[in-house]
Design an enzyme around this catalytic site. Structure first.
Site, PDB file in Angstrom:
ATOM      1  N   CYS A  64      -1.320   4.269   9.957  1.00  0.00           N
ATOM      2  CA  CYS A  64      -0.187   3.372  10.174  1.00  0.00           C
ATOM      3  C   CYS A  64      -0.614   2.113  10.921  1.00  0.00           C
ATOM      4  O   CYS A  64      -1.398   2.175  11.852  1.00  0.00           O
ATOM      5  CB  CYS A  64       0.875   4.064  11.012  1.00  0.00           C
ATOM      6  SG  CYS A  64       1.796   5.240  10.076  1.00  0.00           S
TER       7      CYS A  64
ATOM      8  N   GLU B 221       0.811  -1.208   0.000  1.00  0.00           N
ATOM      9  CA  GLU B 221       0.000   0.000   0.000  1.00  0.00           C
ATOM     10  C   GLU B 221       0.846   1.260   0.000  1.00  0.00           C
ATOM     11  O   GLU B 221       1.961   1.277   0.524  1.00  0.00           O
ATOM     12  CB  GLU B 221      -0.900   0.021   1.230  1.00  0.00           C
ATOM     13  CG  GLU B 221      -1.985  -1.023   1.137  1.00  0.00           C
ATOM     14  CD  GLU B 221      -3.133  -0.756   2.081  1.00  0.00           C
ATOM     15  OE1 GLU B 221      -3.822  -1.715   2.430  1.00  0.00           O
ATOM     16  OE2 GLU B 221      -3.337   0.395   2.465  1.00  0.00           O
TER      17      GLU B 221
ATOM     18  N   CYS C 180       6.826  -7.779   6.314  1.00  0.00           N
ATOM     19  CA  CYS C 180       7.970  -7.278   7.088  1.00  0.00           C
ATOM     20  C   CYS C 180       8.413  -8.365   8.052  1.00  0.00           C
ATOM     21  O   CYS C 180       7.587  -9.059   8.655  1.00  0.00           O
ATOM     22  CB  CYS C 180       7.589  -6.024   7.859  1.00  0.00           C
ATOM     23  SG  CYS C 180       8.999  -5.302   8.744  1.00  0.00           S
TER      24      CYS C 180
ATOM     25  N   CYS D 282       6.863  -6.292  14.648  1.00  0.00           N
ATOM     26  CA  CYS D 282       6.483  -5.459  15.806  1.00  0.00           C
ATOM     27  C   CYS D 282       5.069  -5.854  16.251  1.00  0.00           C
ATOM     28  O   CYS D 282       4.197  -6.080  15.417  1.00  0.00           O
ATOM     29  CB  CYS D 282       6.517  -3.982  15.427  1.00  0.00           C
ATOM     30  SG  CYS D 282       8.153  -3.427  14.908  1.00  0.00           S
TER      31      CYS D 282
ATOM     32  N   CYS E 156       3.284   8.297   1.689  1.00  0.00           N
ATOM     33  CA  CYS E 156       3.884   7.245   2.519  1.00  0.00           C
ATOM     34  C   CYS E 156       4.010   6.003   1.642  1.00  0.00           C
ATOM     35  O   CYS E 156       3.014   5.535   1.092  1.00  0.00           O
ATOM     36  CB  CYS E 156       2.972   6.986   3.718  1.00  0.00           C
ATOM     37  SG  CYS E 156       3.545   5.641   4.752  1.00  0.00           S
TER      38      CYS E 156
ATOM     39  N   CYS F 159       1.893  -3.829  14.970  1.00  0.00           N
ATOM     40  CA  CYS F 159       1.835  -3.505  13.539  1.00  0.00           C
ATOM     41  C   CYS F 159       1.189  -4.645  12.763  1.00  0.00           C
ATOM     42  O   CYS F 159       1.651  -5.789  12.829  1.00  0.00           O
ATOM     43  CB  CYS F 159       3.246  -3.240  13.028  1.00  0.00           C
ATOM     44  SG  CYS F 159       3.321  -3.054  11.242  1.00  0.00           S
TER      45      CYS F 159
HETATM   46  S1  SF4 Z   1       6.329  -1.274  12.407  1.00  0.00           S
HETATM   47 FE1  SF4 Z   1       5.622  -2.928  11.022  1.00  0.00          FE
HETATM   48  S2  SF4 Z   1       6.502  -2.453   9.021  1.00  0.00           S
HETATM   49 FE2  SF4 Z   1       7.624  -1.229  10.561  1.00  0.00          FE
HETATM   50  S3  SF4 Z   1       9.383  -2.516  11.154  1.00  0.00           S
HETATM   51 FE3  SF4 Z   1       7.769  -3.006  12.619  1.00  0.00          FE
HETATM   52  S4  SF4 Z   1       6.702  -4.794  11.710  1.00  0.00           S
HETATM   53 FE4  SF4 Z   1       7.924  -3.839  10.075  1.00  0.00          FE
END
Ligand code: SF4
Length: 386
Positions: free
Chosen positions: A344, A91, A111, A115, A104, A118
């Site tokens: 986000c 996206e 990823c 995290c 963005c 996220c």
């Molecule tokens: S916030 Fe999400 S996209 Fe960013 S590094 Fe952490 S897991 Fe990856």
């Protein structure tokens, strides 16, 4: 198979032109046609010799990623879902404000950092994007928006690498893509207006400083290692002390005189007065004035798999007050595009069901732009605080 010219920075395009037996300066003309004028057909490039255009037609193409969907929020935010093949999608989000237009963009499909807060992290890692796939997001958005808004001048003034993925874990594609953004023959963005956001890949922060220093944002989210290990697992490899030291080194080459720390406010997890005071101590350990960094407090966008909740606004305000009182400039990000899941941490929302994307592709071809949103007028009621 022909080459997609969106894969090249100016240096790469010059080498490509030389390979066709052309002078290097032709690359500059070509680069301007592609990035400044949004040309995708070589026949449009009227000041290039016909013989060159024929060579280009035989060996190259200019093609953005297929758009799976486009949504325009009531607040003017625009989100695109792009197909990056193999059942993956990424996206990009455009956020208009009175004095700037920020795009963005994503650097990876999925990823690996995982995290906790996220939704991209929760879907796992698929692959790095190529230079062309990163640049394509800007190329498509800029020229779509110019046509849509009937504007001749630049619409996108700022780029933030804060979409899906950890940009510093895709460094070899990141740097040429940044060079395209900064090049005066392409988008001509100032280094101060291009921001790379990292979860803290310490050695690559140093490399970025050497190879292509742009503004730096660091996803901190916790004031101590015990908590950060839990929220940002990469912290086990690069703990806070090493991360802060890398930030301080980066400041010597950075285009801005501060680093931005992103801090996602999670109710009952990292949002207490004690956490704020720990942050003050951490910042002041580097400089008693506390002015080498800024904090951007981000309201969490809850999603079921996280098991986390958004901090109440009063708690966020109290947290910001403690940091500001200590001389640390702190802003609170206003949420944008809530009605289109553009904020986000929600970027991956539609991507998680990959089967759904594959079936959309096979049933409907490559593009699904929702017509009810595609031509909605822009508004800019809200602003982001940073
Ligand atoms: S916030 Fe999400 S996209 Fe960013 S590094 Fe952490 S897991 Fe990856």
């Amino acid at each position: 198979m022909t080459v997609n010219l969106l894969d090249f920075d100016l240096e790469g395009l010059a080498a490509f032109c030389e390979g066709l037996g052309e002078k290097r300066f032709r690359a500059t003309q070509l680069f301007r046609w592609i990035h400044q004028r949004g040309a995708s057909q070589f026949d449009e490039m009227s000041d290039l010799a016909k013989s060159l255009r024929e060579k280009l037609k035989a060996s190259a193409h200019i093609e953005a990623l297929p758009v799976l969907s486009q949504h325009i929020s009531s607040d003017g935010t625009v989100k695109w879902l792009f197909d990056v093949h193999g059942g993956n999608a990424i996206e990009s989000v455009f956020i208009p404000e009175d004095d700037r237009g920020t795009l963005c963009i994503s650097s990876q499909a999925g990823c690996a950092v995982a995290c906790r807060f996220c939704s991209t992290g929760h879907q796992g890692f698929s692959r790095n994007l190529t230079v062309g796939e990163i640049v394509s997001q800007l190329w498509f958005a800029e020229h779509f928006l110019r046509r849509h808004l009937k504007r001749q001048d630049r619409v996108i003034s700022n780029v933030v690498m804060m979409g899906m993925g950890e940009p510093l874990q895709n460094f070899t594609a990141l740097v040429p893509a940044l060079r395209v953004m900064l090049d005066d023959h392409a988008y001509g963005l100032s280094r101060r207006r291009v921001t790379v956001s990292t979860s803290g890949v310490v050695p690559m922060i140093d490399r970025l400083g050497q190879d292509c220093p742009v503004a730096l944002a660091v996803s901190l989210h916790a004031p101590n290692d015990a908590l950060r290990d839990n929220l940002v697992p990469l912290n086990k490899k690069y703990p806070i002390a090493e991360l802060v030291a890398a930030c301080v080194r980066y400041l010597k080459v950075a285009p801005r005189d501060f680093i931005t720390f992103e801090y996602c406010m999670l109710s009952g997890v990292n949002d207490s007065e004690g956490h704020a005071l720990e942050l003050v101590k951490l910042v002041r350990a580097q400089s008693s004035a506390g002015n080498w960094c800024k904090f951007n407090l981000i309201p969490f966008n809850p999603f079921p798999a996280s098991g986390l909740l958004r901090s109440p606004h009063a708690v966020v305000l109290a947290f910001a007050k403690i940091l500001n009182a200590a001389g640390i400039v702190t802003t609170i990000r206003k949420t944008r595009g809530d009605d289109i899941d553009a904020a986000c941490g929600q970027l991956a929302g539609e991507v998680m069901d990959r089967t759904n994307i594959q079936s959309r592709l096979s049933k409907r071809g490559t593009i699904e732009i929702r017509p009810e949103n595609a031509m909605a007028p822009f508004g800019s009621k809200d602003t982001i605080n940073d």
